[in-house]
Design a protein around this motif. Structure first.
Motif, PDB file in Angstrom:
ATOM      1  N   LYS A  19       0.865  -1.179   0.000  1.00  0.00           N
ATOM      2  CA  LYS A  19       0.000   0.000   0.000  1.00  0.00           C
ATOM      3  C   LYS A  19       0.903   1.231   0.000  1.00  0.00           C
ATOM      4  CE  LYS A  19      -3.944  -2.215   2.241  1.00  0.00           C
ATOM      5  NZ  LYS A  19      -4.858  -2.228   3.413  1.00  0.00           N
ATOM      6  N   ALA A  20       1.215   1.708  -1.176  1.00  0.00           N
ATOM      7  CA  ALA A  20       2.156   2.813  -1.300  1.00  0.00           C
ATOM      8  C   ALA A  20       1.567   4.095  -0.720  1.00  0.00           C
ATOM      9  CB  ALA A  20       2.509   3.016  -2.775  1.00  0.00           C
ATOM     10  N   ARG A  21       2.478   4.917  -0.168  1.00  0.00           N
ATOM     11  CA  ARG A  21       2.088   6.222   0.340  1.00  0.00           C
ATOM     12  C   ARG A  21       2.891   7.272  -0.411  1.00  0.00           C
ATOM     13  NH1 ARG A  21       4.008   5.548   6.271  1.00  0.00           N
ATOM     14  NH2 ARG A  21       5.749   4.779   5.024  1.00  0.00           N
ATOM     15  N   PHE A  22       2.370   8.508  -0.413  1.00  0.00           N
ATOM     16  CA  PHE A  22       3.091   9.574  -1.094  1.00  0.00           C
ATOM     17  C   PHE A  22       4.468   9.783  -0.470  1.00  0.00           C
ATOM     18  CE2 PHE A  22      -1.198  10.848  -2.518  1.00  0.00           C
ATOM     19  CZ  PHE A  22      -0.943  10.935  -3.882  1.00  0.00           C
ATOM     20  N   ALA A  23       4.587   9.532   0.829  1.00  0.00           N
ATOM     21  CA  ALA A  23       5.886   9.693   1.500  1.00  0.00           C
ATOM     22  C   ALA A  23       6.937   8.745   0.931  1.00  0.00           C
ATOM     23  CB  ALA A  23       5.723   9.455   3.004  1.00  0.00           C
ATOM     24  N   ASP A  24       6.483   7.598   0.382  1.00  0.00           N
ATOM     25  CA  ASP A  24       7.429   6.635  -0.195  1.00  0.00           C
ATOM     26  C   ASP A  24       8.157   7.214  -1.407  1.00  0.00           C
ATOM     27  OD1 ASP A  24       6.624   4.748   1.678  1.00  0.00           O
ATOM     28  OD2 ASP A  24       5.046   3.964   0.375  1.00  0.00           O
ATOM     29  N   LEU A  25       7.550   8.203  -2.034  1.00  0.00           N
ATOM     30  CA  LEU A  25       8.105   8.740  -3.285  1.00  0.00           C
ATOM     31  C   LEU A  25       9.319   9.635  -3.066  1.00  0.00           C
ATOM     32  CD1 LEU A  25       4.815   9.588  -5.233  1.00  0.00           C
ATOM     33  CD2 LEU A  25       6.124   7.455  -5.210  1.00  0.00           C
ATOM     34  N   ILE A  26       9.548  10.047  -1.820  1.00  0.00           N
ATOM     35  CA  ILE A  26      10.716  10.901  -1.564  1.00  0.00           C
ATOM     36  C   ILE A  26      11.818  10.139  -0.847  1.00  0.00           C
ATOM     37  CG2 ILE A  26       9.398  13.045  -1.561  1.00  0.00           C
ATOM     38  CD1 ILE A  26       9.464  12.975   1.506  1.00  0.00           C
ATOM     39  N   LYS A  27      11.684   8.805  -0.794  1.00  0.00           N
ATOM     40  CA  LYS A  27      12.716   7.986  -0.185  1.00  0.00           C
ATOM     41  C   LYS A  27      13.945   7.915  -1.084  1.00  0.00           C
ATOM     42  CE  LYS A  27       9.824   4.966   2.668  1.00  0.00           C
ATOM     43  NZ  LYS A  27       9.374   3.578   2.891  1.00  0.00           N
ATOM     44  N   PHE A  63      14.838  10.518  -7.046  1.00  0.00           N
ATOM     45  CA  PHE A  63      15.382  10.971  -8.335  1.00  0.00           C
ATOM     46  C   PHE A  63      14.503  10.528  -9.498  1.00  0.00           C
ATOM     47  CE2 PHE A  63      17.850   9.853 -12.142  1.00  0.00           C
ATOM     48  CZ  PHE A  63      18.284  11.116 -12.521  1.00  0.00           C
ATOM     49  N   ILE A  64      14.017   9.282  -9.443  1.00  0.00           N
ATOM     50  CA  ILE A  64      13.181   8.759 -10.531  1.00  0.00           C
ATOM     51  C   ILE A  64      11.878   9.541 -10.622  1.00  0.00           C
ATOM     52  CG2 ILE A  64      12.161   6.674 -11.521  1.00  0.00           C
ATOM     53  CD1 ILE A  64      13.971   5.036  -9.656  1.00  0.00           C
ATOM     54  N   VAL A  65      11.319   9.899  -9.468  1.00  0.00           N
ATOM     55  CA  VAL A  65      10.071  10.679  -9.448  1.00  0.00           C
ATOM     56  C   VAL A  65      10.299  12.052 -10.073  1.00  0.00           C
ATOM     57  CG1 VAL A  65       8.345  11.779  -7.966  1.00  0.00           C
ATOM     58  CG2 VAL A  65       9.097   9.441  -7.486  1.00  0.00           C
ATOM     59  N   PHE A  66      11.392  12.719  -9.685  1.00  0.00           N
ATOM     60  CA  PHE A  66      11.687  14.040 -10.262  1.00  0.00           C
ATOM     61  C   PHE A  66      11.956  13.931 -11.771  1.00  0.00           C
ATOM     62  CE2 PHE A  66      13.040  15.424  -5.828  1.00  0.00           C
ATOM     63  CZ  PHE A  66      11.895  16.183  -5.640  1.00  0.00           C
ATOM     64  N   LEU A  67      12.578  12.843 -12.171  1.00  0.00           N
ATOM     65  CA  LEU A  67      12.817  12.618 -13.594  1.00  0.00           C
ATOM     66  C   LEU A  67      11.493  12.477 -14.344  1.00  0.00           C
ATOM     67  CD1 LEU A  67      15.101  12.109 -15.687  1.00  0.00           C
ATOM     68  CD2 LEU A  67      14.812   9.674 -15.240  1.00  0.00           C
ATOM     69  N   ILE A 119       6.938   7.330 -18.827  1.00  0.00           N
ATOM     70  CA  ILE A 119       6.266   7.511 -17.543  1.00  0.00           C
ATOM     71  C   ILE A 119       5.701   6.189 -17.036  1.00  0.00           C
ATOM     72  CG2 ILE A 119       4.219   8.545 -16.453  1.00  0.00           C
ATOM     73  CD1 ILE A 119       4.774  11.078 -18.030  1.00  0.00           C
ATOM     74  N   SER A 120       5.233   5.349 -17.952  1.00  0.00           N
ATOM     75  CA  SER A 120       4.602   4.089 -17.543  1.00  0.00           C
ATOM     76  C   SER A 120       5.612   3.017 -17.140  1.00  0.00           C
ATOM     77  CB  SER A 120       3.715   3.549 -18.670  1.00  0.00           C
ATOM     78  OG  SER A 120       4.494   3.117 -19.773  1.00  0.00           O
ATOM     79  N   GLU A 121       6.920   3.211 -17.484  1.00  0.00           N
ATOM     80  CA  GLU A 121       7.860   2.108 -17.253  1.00  0.00           C
ATOM     81  C   GLU A 121       9.045   2.423 -16.341  1.00  0.00           C
ATOM     82  OE1 GLU A 121       9.057   0.948 -21.181  1.00  0.00           O
ATOM     83  OE2 GLU A 121      10.401   2.636 -21.471  1.00  0.00           O
ATOM     84  N   ILE A 122       9.292   3.691 -15.994  1.00  0.00           N
ATOM     85  CA  ILE A 122      10.513   3.990 -15.238  1.00  0.00           C
ATOM     86  C   ILE A 122      10.355   3.827 -13.729  1.00  0.00           C
ATOM     87  CG2 ILE A 122      11.411   5.579 -16.986  1.00  0.00           C
ATOM     88  CD1 ILE A 122      10.613   7.909 -15.152  1.00  0.00           C
ATOM     89  N   PHE A 123       9.110   3.759 -13.221  1.00  0.00           N
ATOM     90  CA  PHE A 123       8.909   3.742 -11.774  1.00  0.00           C
ATOM     91  C   PHE A 123       8.914   2.323 -11.208  1.00  0.00           C
ATOM     92  CE2 PHE A 123       6.589   7.680 -13.088  1.00  0.00           C
ATOM     93  CZ  PHE A 123       7.475   8.578 -12.513  1.00  0.00           C
ATOM     94  N   PRO A 124       9.388   2.158  -9.949  1.00  0.00           N
ATOM     95  CA  PRO A 124       9.401   0.829  -9.309  1.00  0.00           C
ATOM     96  C   PRO A 124       7.999   0.250  -9.147  1.00  0.00           C
ATOM     97  CG  PRO A 124      10.804   2.377  -8.111  1.00  0.00           C
ATOM     98  CD  PRO A 124      10.039   3.188  -9.111  1.00  0.00           C
ATOM     99  N   MET A 167       1.185   5.188  -7.672  1.00  0.00           N
ATOM    100  CA  MET A 167       1.292   6.476  -7.004  1.00  0.00           C
ATOM    101  C   MET A 167       2.238   7.408  -7.746  1.00  0.00           C
ATOM    102  SD  MET A 167      -0.132   7.716  -4.233  1.00  0.00           S
ATOM    103  CE  MET A 167      -0.401   6.358  -3.093  1.00  0.00           C
ATOM    104  N   ALA A 168       3.376   6.882  -8.194  1.00  0.00           N
ATOM    105  CA  ALA A 168       4.370   7.710  -8.885  1.00  0.00           C
ATOM    106  C   ALA A 168       3.851   8.205 -10.231  1.00  0.00           C
ATOM    107  CB  ALA A 168       5.663   6.922  -9.082  1.00  0.00           C
ATOM    108  N   VAL A 169       3.169   7.321 -10.971  1.00  0.00           N
ATOM    109  CA  VAL A 169       2.587   7.735 -12.252  1.00  0.00           C
ATOM    110  C   VAL A 169       1.558   8.833 -12.020  1.00  0.00           C
ATOM    111  CG1 VAL A 169       1.145   7.001 -14.198  1.00  0.00           C
ATOM    112  CG2 VAL A 169       3.046   5.575 -13.462  1.00  0.00           C
ATOM    113  N   SER A 170       0.788   8.724 -10.943  1.00  0.00           N
ATOM    114  CA  SER A 170      -0.228   9.749 -10.670  1.00  0.00           C
ATOM    115  C   SER A 170       0.415  11.094 -10.359  1.00  0.00           C
ATOM    116  CB  SER A 170      -1.146   9.312  -9.522  1.00  0.00           C
ATOM    117  OG  SER A 170      -0.539   9.502  -8.268  1.00  0.00           O
ATOM    118  N   VAL A 171       1.540  11.095  -9.636  1.00  0.00           N
ATOM    119  CA  VAL A 171       2.235  12.349  -9.318  1.00  0.00           C
ATOM    120  C   VAL A 171       2.812  12.979 -10.590  1.00  0.00           C
ATOM    121  CG1 VAL A 171       4.252  13.325  -8.146  1.00  0.00           C
ATOM    122  CG2 VAL A 171       2.732  11.766  -6.931  1.00  0.00           C
TER     123      VAL A 171
END
Length: 442
Positions: free
Chosen positions: A229-237, A242-246, A362-367, A373-377
């Motif tokens: 259950k991913a949380r938005f806080a997980d995206l800044i770990k 870096f992947i999210v900012f990319l 965008i659909s393939e770079i995130f874990p 969650m990352a795609v939505s951001v």
């Protein structure tokens, strides 16, 4: 590998992209009619046009939570209902305020579909054809754009033309609603939520019995140290930030490259060149046809040429064509077809490169564990940029004049070229899990 089945369910998921394209493009044909009807100035037109993207921003953000909690399929069904209702209500709007309200509601559907369709397709597609399959979503978007342009052109002579233009989106929305019940849930989401039996049944249809175990183990491995259950806080770990900012950078640059200014406000651009309303709407059909043809070309190239090469070529060529559009306005090259030809060349480049490849990346770079969650951001950032562009463009072209406006977009494309060259990796031919592992080593 059952390519026929993969194609069929991808086409259904991509129907969300068609509605996405239809909703963003239908507005442009209504501009010559709603502007006098509601007595809109440049800022008012910008607000009515950009209000859709307010909904897109929050629709994409909310869908990230919904899709990680409830799967990919149920939010697709919800987006179809939103498309149908909002299309009808925009056509019935009695005031500028009502039109804005229902465009915001429509934006929730567009924002949801913009992240869900490519995400779902990426998760059901094998690496060898994933680029092409995700590009189906972009193909559906451009078909939706072309259908909207054709609808605008043929409805322009009707009484209450702009109302019929908006309401016409209800028909494909109803079709999408019924078709989406036929697709299975994403096997990666099922595995992430402990539903291995269901996931294996879906994988058997997609890959065949022999490849099931290998796929299950690969997904399991990528999920080993992530929260289901991913949380938005997980995206800044560390390792994910870096992947999210990319992803955000890739999303934002696509929107501010200038292409969507042409799609949204082609009548305004061609009006500046002295064209009449019917000619403006016909030029849009040409844009839609070129967009479609070169998207088909992109589908053949994306898994052969590679993502990064196509993006670098696209950003540099788009900068060149934007300089030429600025030159057309500066030197008044409106006789003949100079402006039309350069605009079409610009759209052809965008359709072959930035338009489809952005969604593939965008659909393939995130874990796996935080992908929804990352795609939505990233998609939220994309729609925020889109809102800013749609709101500002009518004002920019009035205040700065067309020459300076298109020079500004050319500069943005050049900066994007440098960004891509420095930071974006090549992902062609890699599994989602291999991409995740490669980022983990950086």
């Amino acid at each position: 590998m059952n390519q026929t089945y993969i194609w069929l369910i991808s086409l259904v998921a991509a129907f969300g992209g068609l509605l996405f394209g239809f909703d963003i493009a239908i507005f442009s044909g209504t501009i010559p009619f709603i502007q006098p009807h509601f007595n809109l100035d440049a800022a008012g037109l910008g607000w009515v046009g950009s209000s859709l993207y307010v909904g897109c921003m929050f629709g994409a953000l909310a869908t990230g939570w919904l899709t990680d909690r409830f799967g990919r399929k149920k939010p697709l069904i919800l987006s179809a209902l939103i498309f149908a209702l909002s299309s009808l209500m925009m056509g019935l709007a009695a005031s500028e305020g009502e039109l804005v309200l229902w465009r915001i509601v429509a934006g929730f559907g567009v924002g949801a579909a913009s992240m869900l369709s490519p995400l779902y397709i990426a998760e059901v597609s094998p690496p060898a054809i994933r680029g092409k399959m995700v590009s189906i979503n972009q193909l559906a978007i451009v078909i939706g754009i072309l259908l909207a342009y054709l609808s605008n052109y043929f409805l322009a002579g009707w009484d209450n033309n702009w109302r019929w233009m908006f309401a016409s989106g209800a028909l494909p929305s109803v079709l999408f609603f019924f078709f989406v019940f036929l697709v299975p849930e994403s096997p990666r989401w099922l595995l992430a939520h402990g539903k291995e039996g269901q996931a294996r049944n879906v994988l058997a249809k997609l890959l065949g019995p022999a490849a099931i175990e290998q796929e299950v183990q690969a997904v399991r491995s990528s999920l080993f140290q992530t929260l289901v259950k991913a949380r938005f806080a997980d995206l800044i770990k560390e390792g994910i930030r870096f992947i999210v900012f990319l992803g955000i950078g890739i999303a934002v640059f696509q929107q501010i490259s200038g292409a969507n200014a042409v799609f949204f406000y082609a009548p305004v651009i061609f009006e500046q060149a002295g064209m009449q309303v019917n000619d403006q709407l016909f030029q849009q059909i040409l844009i839609g046809i070129i967009n479609l043809l070169f998207t088909l070309l992109a589908m053949q190239l994306v898994d052969k040429a590679g993502r990064k090469k196509m993006m670098l070529a696209g950003s540099s060529l788009m900068a060149l064509f934007l300089l030429l559009i600025a030159a057309c306005f500066h030197f008044n090259l409106f006789e003949g077809y100079w402006l039309t030809l350069v605009v079409l060349a610009f759209i052809a480049t965008y359709a072959t490169t930035l338009a489809p490849v952005t969604w593939v990346l965008i659909s393939e770079i995130f874990p796996n564990g935080v992908r929804g969650m990352a795609v939505s951001v990233a998609t939220f950032a994309l729609w925020t940029a889109c809102f800013a562009l749609a709101y500002a463009f009518p004002v920019l072209i009035e205040v700065l004049a067309p020459v300076q406006t298109f020079l500004l977009f050319a500069g943005i494309c050049f900066i994007y070229f440098l960004f891509l060259w420095r930071y974006v990796p090549e992902t062609k031919g890699k599994t989602l899990e291999e991409i995740e592992a490669a980022f983990g080593k950086q």
